[in-house]
Enzyme design. Structure first.
Site, PDB file in Angstrom:
ATOM      1  N   LYS A  71      61.992  65.658 128.761  1.00  0.00           N
ATOM      2  CA  LYS A  71      62.033  64.432 127.963  1.00  0.00           C
ATOM      3  C   LYS A  71      62.356  64.741 126.501  1.00  0.00           C
ATOM      4  O   LYS A  71      63.083  64.002 125.844  1.00  0.00           O
ATOM      5  CB  LYS A  71      60.703  63.692 128.075  1.00  0.00           C
ATOM      6  CG  LYS A  71      60.443  63.116 129.462  1.00  0.00           C
ATOM      7  CD  LYS A  71      59.102  62.412 129.526  1.00  0.00           C
ATOM      8  CE  LYS A  71      58.849  61.829 130.910  1.00  0.00           C
ATOM      9  NZ  LYS A  71      57.521  61.164 131.000  1.00  0.00           N
ATOM     10  N   ASP A  93      50.573  70.320 124.880  1.00  0.00           N
ATOM     11  CA  ASP A  93      49.758  69.436 125.717  1.00  0.00           C
ATOM     12  C   ASP A  93      48.391  69.321 125.064  1.00  0.00           C
ATOM     13  O   ASP A  93      47.570  70.226 125.153  1.00  0.00           O
ATOM     14  CB  ASP A  93      49.644  70.002 127.131  1.00  0.00           C
ATOM     15  CG  ASP A  93      48.841  69.091 128.065  1.00  0.00           C
ATOM     16  OD1 ASP A  93      48.291  68.070 127.587  1.00  0.00           O
ATOM     17  OD2 ASP A  93      48.760  69.405 129.259  1.00  0.00           O
ATOM     18  N   ASN A 120      50.577  62.299 115.569  1.00  0.00           N
ATOM     19  CA  ASN A 120      51.055  60.984 115.988  1.00  0.00           C
ATOM     20  C   ASN A 120      50.794  60.660 117.457  1.00  0.00           C
ATOM     21  O   ASN A 120      50.638  59.498 117.820  1.00  0.00           O
ATOM     22  CB  ASN A 120      52.570  60.918 115.701  1.00  0.00           C
ATOM     23  CG  ASN A 120      53.263  59.789 116.420  1.00  0.00           C
ATOM     24  OD1 ASN A 120      53.273  58.654 115.964  1.00  0.00           O
ATOM     25  ND2 ASN A 120      53.866  60.094 117.563  1.00  0.00           N
ATOM     26  N   SER A 176      46.171  56.411 113.498  1.00  0.00           N
ATOM     27  CA  SER A 176      45.024  55.757 114.111  1.00  0.00           C
ATOM     28  C   SER A 176      45.495  54.401 114.660  1.00  0.00           C
ATOM     29  O   SER A 176      46.561  54.316 115.261  1.00  0.00           O
ATOM     30  CB  SER A 176      43.893  55.606 113.097  1.00  0.00           C
ATOM     31  OG  SER A 176      42.792  54.933 113.664  1.00  0.00           O
ATOM     32  N   TYR A 205      39.186  53.946 123.942  1.00  0.00           N
ATOM     33  CA  TYR A 205      40.334  54.087 123.042  1.00  0.00           C
ATOM     34  C   TYR A 205      39.919  53.821 121.600  1.00  0.00           C
ATOM     35  O   TYR A 205      40.250  54.587 120.685  1.00  0.00           O
ATOM     36  CB  TYR A 205      41.455  53.127 123.451  1.00  0.00           C
ATOM     37  CG  TYR A 205      42.637  53.139 122.510  1.00  0.00           C
ATOM     38  CD1 TYR A 205      43.495  54.235 122.444  1.00  0.00           C
ATOM     39  CD2 TYR A 205      42.902  52.053 121.672  1.00  0.00           C
ATOM     40  CE1 TYR A 205      44.583  54.255 121.586  1.00  0.00           C
ATOM     41  CE2 TYR A 205      43.986  52.057 120.814  1.00  0.00           C
ATOM     42  CZ  TYR A 205      44.819  53.160 120.763  1.00  0.00           C
ATOM     43  OH  TYR A 205      45.889  53.181 119.909  1.00  0.00           O
ATOM     44  N   LYS A 209      40.190  56.199 118.128  1.00  0.00           N
ATOM     45  CA  LYS A 209      40.949  55.830 116.927  1.00  0.00           C
ATOM     46  C   LYS A 209      40.031  55.762 115.706  1.00  0.00           C
ATOM     47  O   LYS A 209      40.449  56.101 114.590  1.00  0.00           O
ATOM     48  CB  LYS A 209      41.664  54.505 117.149  1.00  0.00           C
ATOM     49  CG  LYS A 209      42.733  54.550 118.232  1.00  0.00           C
ATOM     50  CD  LYS A 209      43.962  55.351 117.814  1.00  0.00           C
ATOM     51  CE  LYS A 209      44.035  56.745 118.284  1.00  0.00           C
ATOM     52  NZ  LYS A 209      45.275  57.442 117.857  1.00  0.00           N
TER      53      LYS A 209
END
Length: 319
Positions: A71, A93, A120, A176, A205, A209
């Site tokens: 990719k 990874d 990111n 974030s 999640y 963040k």
């Protein structure tokens, strides 16, 4: 009652940031980045891809840190067509700490200096049953633990990069989310267990963040006197593959109402990573588009930040 009103204020902040004022910053304002070396994690798609594109357009040497070489190679070819410049693949990874160490070692075998690190990459709302290779909740392990370890391993290169940067600083920019306003930390939900499985994937999640903001601020506190700038940010509501686990109907509604084109999502982190004015905002939390904001109150609790830092150090000390 005070807690209710605080949470309501955070919810209002989330909604407000979904409809930001028109950006005063464009990528055309980015200065020439010749001689600067950058890493963008998760750079083969979405916001990371657009970040790399802008960096290449302004002459930076950029490493695309991604899991899949196939990719990444496809993305690198596309970027070459669009910019005439070529990004470099770095296999990473974040869900496997041994792989994180290998990625850092591979980079430092090629480069002695790093000027900008964009933390990111991320995963969102994945099934609760998914874990990292080291047994962490996949979202916390990838978004927080992996990036923490990668950053610390690269710190010698960042400190060396600071010495050759025209502004005498290296920068660590952490992506974030507005989700950082919605949850804090459940210390029993970082690794798998009965407590973690009681927590929704959305809250898992959000805690990752929120932790990104806390860790970014701790980096700023611990390395400011060494010339390191650390900034976290909400990139805005952006239509990327990060929403792959969002149900189709809900995703379609989000696209119509609140999601912006992918290039918009790169603006705030590009401003933080490249613009001279960002040096004045070490440890801060940015909101769309390229504005200084503030996260929820707990993110600025030094005791909580130090506890999380100590926990993370313990996790990676033998890796």
């Amino acid at each position: 009652m005070a807690g209710f009103f605080a949470e309501l204020q955070y919810l209002i902040a989330v909604v407000a940031q979904l409809f930001p004022p028109k950006s005063k910053f464009t990528t055309d304002q980015i200065p020439d980045l010749s001689g600067k070396v950058a890493i963008v994690t998760g750079g083969n798609v979405g916001i990371g891809y657009e970040t790399i594109k802008a960096l290449l357009e302004h002459n930076a040497k950029v490493y695309m840190a991604s899991r899949s070489q196939e990719k990444a190679d496809a993305a690198i070819r596309k970027l070459k067509e669009e910019t005439g410049k070529e990004a470099l693949f770095l296999e990473l990874d974040l869900s496997n700490l041994a792989a994180v160490r290998k990625a850092a070692e591979d980079f430092m075998s090629k480069e002695s200096e790093l000027h900008i690190l964009f933390n990111n990459a991320g995963v969102m709302w994945c099934p609760v049953g998914e874990l990292t290779a080291n047994g962490y909740d996949l979202q916390f392990g990838t978004n927080v633990v992996g990036h923490f370890f990668f950053t610390e391993l690269l710190m010698p290169a960042l400190l060396a990069g600071k010495e050759t940067s025209p502004d005498h600083h290296a920068r660590i920019i952490t992506t974030s989310s507005s989700a950082a306003y919605l949850y804090t930390l459940n210390w029993d939900a970082f690794k798998d267990g009965p407590e973690r499985r009681k927590v929704s994937t959305e809250n898992l999640y959000s805690q990752s963040k929120f932790a990104n903001v806390v860790v970014a601020r701790q980096i700023a506190k611990r390395y400011a006197d060494k010339g390191v700038i650390s900034i976290s940010l909400n990139p805005g509501g952006i239509d990327t593959e990060l929403q792959r686990y969002v149900p189709g109907t809900k995703r379609n509604v989000m696209r119509k109402l609140i999601l912006n084109p992918v290039p918009m999502g790169a603006l705030t982190q590009l401003w933080a990573g490249t613009m001279p004015e960002a040096l004045n905002h070490n440890g801060k939390f940015l909101i769309p588009w390229a504005r200084v904001g503030s996260c929820r109150t707990e993110a600025y609790d030094d005791a909580l930040g130090e506890r999380l830092w100590a926990w993370l150090e313990e996790q990676v000390k033998d890796q």
